[in-house]
Design a protein around this motif. Sequence first.
Motif, short mmCIF file in Angstrom:
data_model
loop_
_atom_site.label_atom_id
_atom_site.label_comp_id
_atom_site.label_asym_id
_atom_site.label_seq_id
_atom_site.Cartn_x
_atom_site.Cartn_y
_atom_site.Cartn_z
N ASP A 178 0.85 -1.21 0.08
CA ASP A 178 -0.04 -0.04 0.11
C ASP A 178 1.19 1.33 -0.24
O ASP A 178 1.76 1.41 0.51
CB ASP A 178 -0.93 -0.20 1.26
CG ASP A 178 -2.17 1.04 1.27
OD1 ASP A 178 -2.12 1.38 0.13
OD2 ASP A 178 -3.16 0.52 1.97
N ASP A 179 0.16 2.26 -0.66
CA ASP A 179 0.83 3.86 -0.29
C ASP A 179 2.44 3.57 -0.98
O ASP A 179 3.41 4.16 -0.44
CB ASP A 179 1.74 3.67 1.54
CG ASP A 179 -0.63 4.20 2.04
OD1 ASP A 179 -1.43 4.22 0.99
OD2 ASP A 179 -0.63 3.99 2.51
N ASP A 201 0.15 5.64 -4.33
CA ASP A 201 0.01 6.57 -3.42
C ASP A 201 -1.14 7.71 -4.27
O ASP A 201 -0.71 8.35 -5.00
CB ASP A 201 0.95 6.73 -1.94
CG ASP A 201 -0.04 7.42 -1.48
OD1 ASP A 201 -0.63 6.45 -0.53
OD2 ASP A 201 -0.26 8.74 -0.83
N GLU A 234 -4.09 4.69 -6.61
CA GLU A 234 -5.54 4.95 -5.74
C GLU A 234 -6.12 6.61 -5.88
O GLU A 234 -4.53 7.33 -7.03
CB GLU A 234 -4.79 4.95 -4.57
CG GLU A 234 -3.70 3.15 -4.06
CD GLU A 234 -4.37 3.90 -2.34
OE1 GLU A 234 -4.71 3.13 -1.63
OE2 GLU A 234 -3.16 4.29 -2.04
CA CA Z 1 -3.14 3.48 0.12
#
Ligand code: CA
Length: 274
Positions: A178-179, A201, A234
């Motif tokens: 993630d990110d 991100d 995202e």
């Molecule tokens: Ca994220």
Amino acid sequence: AKKYGRNNFQVYSSDIEGLAHSDLRMEALLHEALENKEFVLHYQPQYRADTKELHGIEALIRWNNKELGMVTPAAFIPVAEETGMIVPIGEWVLEEACRQNVTWQNAGMNPLPVSVNLSLRQFYQSDLVEKIKAILTSTGLPPEYLMLEITETIAMQEDIATGILQELKTLGVKIAMDDFGTGYSSLKYLQNFSIDHIKIDKAFVNNLFTKEGRAIVATIISLGHHLDITVVAEGVETPAQVAELKQLGCHVFQGYYFSRPLPPDLLQDEWNHS
Ligand code: CA
Ligand code: C2E
Ligand code: CA
Ligand code: CA
């Protein structure tokens, strides 16, 4: 002060402070919230760039409090992490997301993985893998339909991460980074942990139309292509971002342009019509 968002309330941290006064009080409130079943999961769809089909869904927690309304995770996850309450809360999230996914599969929805965010504190629990295994067994969710979202902060705790991630892969669950690019990025993790997804991100997606921003996004996507890892963007909010990300070869989109996180019934409507 409550600010009314388009679909839900935004509660400021100051409201929480007014109610909670201290971390200790906050911890007690989070305990009560768990017992009174005040937490809910909303689900945000992810779409494939090529076929526009639904690719997966991310579970995102909200706290539905009598006095505060719908509290966003930014207002309570940090305290939950500090106090350790994230461990039981995170376990509830895992169980609820798996249970919901089985309910959807039993209702005849095309099976898709549900993504669940894991916090570092959960990784420090020696029984994390056992708990996940038990949840998969009790809910009956096949492991490949659970995707765990971890951050670079987790991946860099090499001693714990290596063993646990290996066990999770052996169990058959999927892992998303993630990110990506916001922490201590190391290309080593991508290789060592056989990561299934990289999530760009939203800060980078926001900067897509600057020279540097575009270069970073293009590099992450190219990395994904070379390593055979699915790249998810995202925070996609505009058609211009969609076009540019598609051009750069991004595989999957997640963002308000497509859909906000939705309560389970609305997500199912979206799924039926996708
Ligand atoms: Ca994220
Ligand atoms: P995240 O994992 O990076 O989740 C994506 C966040 O971006 C979500 O915020 C989502 O609603 C928001 N988002 C999605 N598309 C867009 C967009 O197009 N524009 C903008 N501006 N935002 C978008 P949310 O739901 O408020 O969650 C915030 C963070 O809280 C998450 O960031 C995650 O780090 C944490 N979180 C949420 N649920 C859980 C959970 O169950 N466990 C743990 N440990 N953390 C969670
Ligand atoms: Ca996430
Ligand atoms: Ca984030």
